[in-house]
Design a protein around this motif. Structure first.
Motif, short mmCIF file in Angstrom:
data_model
loop_
_atom_site.label_atom_id
_atom_site.label_comp_id
_atom_site.label_asym_id
_atom_site.label_seq_id
_atom_site.Cartn_x
_atom_site.Cartn_y
_atom_site.Cartn_z
N GLY A 211 6.15 -1.90 14.71
CA GLY A 211 4.77 -2.11 14.38
C GLY A 211 4.09 -1.66 15.72
N PRO A 212 2.77 -1.09 15.33
CA PRO A 212 2.17 -1.32 13.81
C PRO A 212 2.59 -0.39 13.25
CG PRO A 212 0.83 -0.18 15.40
CD PRO A 212 2.00 -0.66 16.39
N ILE A 213 2.31 -0.76 11.74
CA ILE A 213 2.71 0.17 10.55
C ILE A 213 1.47 0.08 9.73
CG2 ILE A 213 3.75 0.40 8.41
CD1 ILE A 213 6.29 -0.81 9.34
N VAL A 214 0.74 1.54 9.75
CA VAL A 214 -0.34 1.61 8.89
C VAL A 214 0.05 2.67 7.94
CG1 VAL A 214 -2.72 2.76 8.96
CG2 VAL A 214 -1.83 1.03 10.90
N ALA A 215 -0.52 2.13 6.84
CA ALA A 215 0.00 3.03 5.35
C ALA A 215 -0.73 2.91 4.49
CB ALA A 215 1.57 2.64 5.00
N PRO A 216 -0.96 3.95 3.22
CA PRO A 216 -1.77 3.69 2.28
C PRO A 216 -1.37 2.86 1.27
CG PRO A 216 -0.64 5.81 2.32
CD PRO A 216 -0.41 5.01 3.38
N ASP A 217 -0.13 2.29 1.29
CA ASP A 217 0.41 1.49 0.31
C ASP A 217 1.64 0.92 0.94
OD1 ASP A 217 2.39 3.06 -0.69
OD2 ASP A 217 1.14 4.26 -1.68
N HIS A 219 4.66 1.05 -0.70
CA HIS A 219 5.67 2.06 -0.82
C HIS A 219 5.98 2.88 0.44
CE1 HIS A 219 8.17 4.28 -3.80
NE2 HIS A 219 7.99 5.04 -2.82
N VAL A 220 4.74 3.54 0.84
CA VAL A 220 4.73 4.30 1.99
C VAL A 220 5.26 3.36 3.18
CG1 VAL A 220 3.46 5.82 3.47
CG2 VAL A 220 3.23 5.98 0.96
N ALA A 221 4.56 2.22 3.38
CA ALA A 221 4.87 1.27 4.52
C ALA A 221 6.65 1.10 4.61
CB ALA A 221 4.26 0.01 4.34
N SER A 222 7.12 1.00 3.21
CA SER A 222 8.60 0.78 3.28
C SER A 222 9.37 2.19 3.66
CB SER A 222 9.11 0.43 2.06
OG SER A 222 8.55 -0.98 1.68
N MET A 223 8.70 3.20 3.40
CA MET A 223 9.36 4.37 3.77
C MET A 223 9.47 4.56 5.49
SD MET A 223 7.94 7.19 0.90
CE MET A 223 8.57 8.35 1.73
N ILE A 224 8.17 3.97 5.86
CA ILE A 224 8.07 4.20 7.63
C ILE A 224 9.05 3.16 8.09
CG2 ILE A 224 6.33 3.45 9.42
CD1 ILE A 224 4.28 4.40 7.66
N LEU A 225 9.21 1.95 7.70
CA LEU A 225 10.17 0.93 8.07
C LEU A 225 11.58 1.66 7.99
CD1 LEU A 225 10.72 -1.74 9.10
CD2 LEU A 225 10.89 -2.63 6.48
N ASP A 226 11.90 2.24 6.84
CA ASP A 226 13.48 2.95 6.80
C ASP A 226 13.48 3.83 7.96
OD1 ASP A 226 14.57 1.60 4.65
OD2 ASP A 226 14.34 3.45 3.27
N LYS A 227 12.52 4.64 8.24
CA LYS A 227 12.65 5.80 9.27
C LYS A 227 12.86 5.23 10.49
CE LYS A 227 12.06 10.32 10.08
NZ LYS A 227 12.84 11.26 9.10
N SER A 242 -1.37 -11.50 6.52
CA SER A 242 -1.23 -12.17 5.25
C SER A 242 -1.85 -11.00 4.19
CB SER A 242 -2.25 -13.45 5.07
OG SER A 242 -1.72 -14.29 5.89
N GLY A 243 -1.69 -11.18 2.73
CA GLY A 243 -2.05 -10.20 1.68
C GLY A 243 -1.12 -8.80 1.56
N ASN A 244 0.07 -9.13 2.23
CA ASN A 244 1.07 -7.89 2.03
C ASN A 244 2.28 -8.45 1.16
OD1 ASN A 244 -0.29 -6.08 3.45
ND2 ASN A 244 0.22 -6.70 5.47
N GLU A 245 2.12 -9.30 -0.05
CA GLU A 245 3.05 -9.86 -0.56
C GLU A 245 4.13 -8.89 -1.24
OE1 GLU A 245 -0.09 -10.76 -0.84
OE2 GLU A 245 0.21 -12.79 -0.07
N VAL A 246 3.59 -7.62 -1.77
CA VAL A 246 4.46 -6.56 -2.33
C VAL A 246 5.31 -5.88 -1.16
CG1 VAL A 246 4.76 -4.20 -3.51
CG2 VAL A 246 3.09 -5.97 -4.16
N PHE A 247 4.83 -5.86 0.13
CA PHE A 247 5.62 -5.17 1.07
C PHE A 247 6.55 -6.47 1.78
CE2 PHE A 247 5.95 -4.15 6.09
CZ PHE A 247 6.74 -2.97 5.70
N ARG A 275 -11.09 -5.23 7.97
CA ARG A 275 -10.01 -4.34 7.69
C ARG A 275 -9.85 -3.75 6.34
NH1 ARG A 275 -5.48 -8.03 10.92
NH2 ARG A 275 -6.15 -7.68 12.91
N ASN A 276 -9.21 -2.57 6.18
CA ASN A 276 -9.27 -1.73 4.94
C ASN A 276 -7.88 -2.15 4.29
OD1 ASN A 276 -7.14 -0.40 6.48
ND2 ASN A 276 -8.25 1.68 6.43
N GLY A 277 -7.09 -3.13 4.53
CA GLY A 277 -5.89 -3.43 3.70
C GLY A 277 -4.92 -2.79 3.99
N GLU A 278 -4.66 -1.71 5.15
CA GLU A 278 -3.79 -0.70 5.17
C GLU A 278 -2.86 -0.94 6.44
OE1 GLU A 278 -5.19 3.41 5.20
OE2 GLU A 278 -5.87 3.11 3.07
#
Length: 288
Positions: A211-217, A219-227, A242-247, A275-278
């Motif tokens: 962290g931080p992880i900033v991503a458009p969605d 899916h991309v946040a998960s790719m960053i985490l993998d990397k 909060s608000g990141n249930e899919v992630f 905040r913009n949700g990213e």
């Protein structure tokens, strides 16, 4: 009252030479601040607390001011045998007094600390979700419209912009120090080469902090985490707003477990900054 507690105490602002004592204080309550983490805190803000007549550090509180009208308090620690004396409150108030009176202040509280902060005028605005992983299983998600690259100095202005929109305030100074501290910093670029996300990993004494992880969605946040996580031998930690249930569902499939949900508390402002949700992972609880 013990002789130890009757020893005269001095409220001071700590300096770099105090870092070993602050590490000892952190370890005394089971927290895992190390020299690099405290160095970044000091470079980004101020740390106050109490010393006794022997020079032993018995309390601390840190304030990280950002660039508009927002700040974060953290690292509020009182040595066990000095509790009940109001030291945590006094150190926290010193942090608050170092700011202009209209600054909005955020802190992430322990459940035990919540009543104290409420008496000081803080209100619960949200919660953060602390996730720990013993063994990471990659998500192996792909996206042909983006690429993930290692950080280059030329990426910094755009990272600061992305972070400001995601976090809710500009924090250039902090990000420069955090990137210098990081084990890895990666950026996400779209097909035309524009930077649309980023992520950092920090080696701590116990966990690799993501962290931080900033991503458009998510899916991309998960790719960053993998990397950032693939290849690490040992525990990992990520703290999510909060608000990141899919992630959250995605990281749980990778082996993360939600171990606590401490309250985010605000002073001078009853809700979270715009905040913009990213923002998918915060830098650390001390930094908000």
């Amino acid at each position: 009252m013990t002789t130890r507690k009757m020893s005269k105490l001095y409220l001071v602002q700590f300096e770099k030479k105090d870092i070993p004592g602050l590490i000892e204080l952190s370890e005394s309550v089971g927290w895992d601040y190390d020299a690099q983490e405290i160095g970044t805190v000091m470079s980004s803000g101020k740390v106050f607390g109490h010393k006794n007549t022997e020079g032993e550090i018995v309390s601390s509180a840190a304030i990280i001011p950002y660039e508009t009208s927002f700040a974060s308090i953290g690292m509020v620690i009182v040595k066990k045998e000095y509790r009940g004396m109001g030291l945590g409150k006094e150190a926290t108030q010193q942090c608050m007094h170092s700011l202009s009176s209209d600054t909005a202040i955020m802190l992430i509280s322990t459940e035990d600390g919540k009543p104290l902060y409420e008496k000081m005028g803080f209100h619960i605005a949200d919660r953060v979700h602390k996730y720990i992983c013993d063994t990471y299983s990659p998500s192996n998600l792909t996206n042909t419209t983006v690429t993930i690259e290692h950080f280059n100095e030329s990426d910094l202005p755009r990272i600061i912009e992305l972070d400001e929109a995601a976090f809710g305030d500009k924090r250039s100074n902090f990000l420069k120090h955090r990137i210098n501290q990081s084990e890895a910093c990666v950026v996400v670029k779209d097909k035309i080469g524009d930077t649309i996300g980023f992520g950092l990993s920090i080696v701590g004494p116990v966990n690799l902090i993501i962290g931080p992880i900033v991503a458009p969605d998510a899916h991309v946040a998960s790719m960053i985490l993998d990397k950032l996580a693939i290849g690490h031998q040992g525990k990992l930690r990520i703290d999510m707003p909060s608000g990141n249930e899919v992630f959250m569902e995605s990281v749980e499939k990778c082996g993360f477990v939600n171990v606590s949900n401490p309250p985010i508390m605000m002073f001078n402002f009853n809700k979270m900054p715009q905040r913009n949700g990213e923002l998918f992972g915060i830098a650390a609880q001390v930094f908000g």
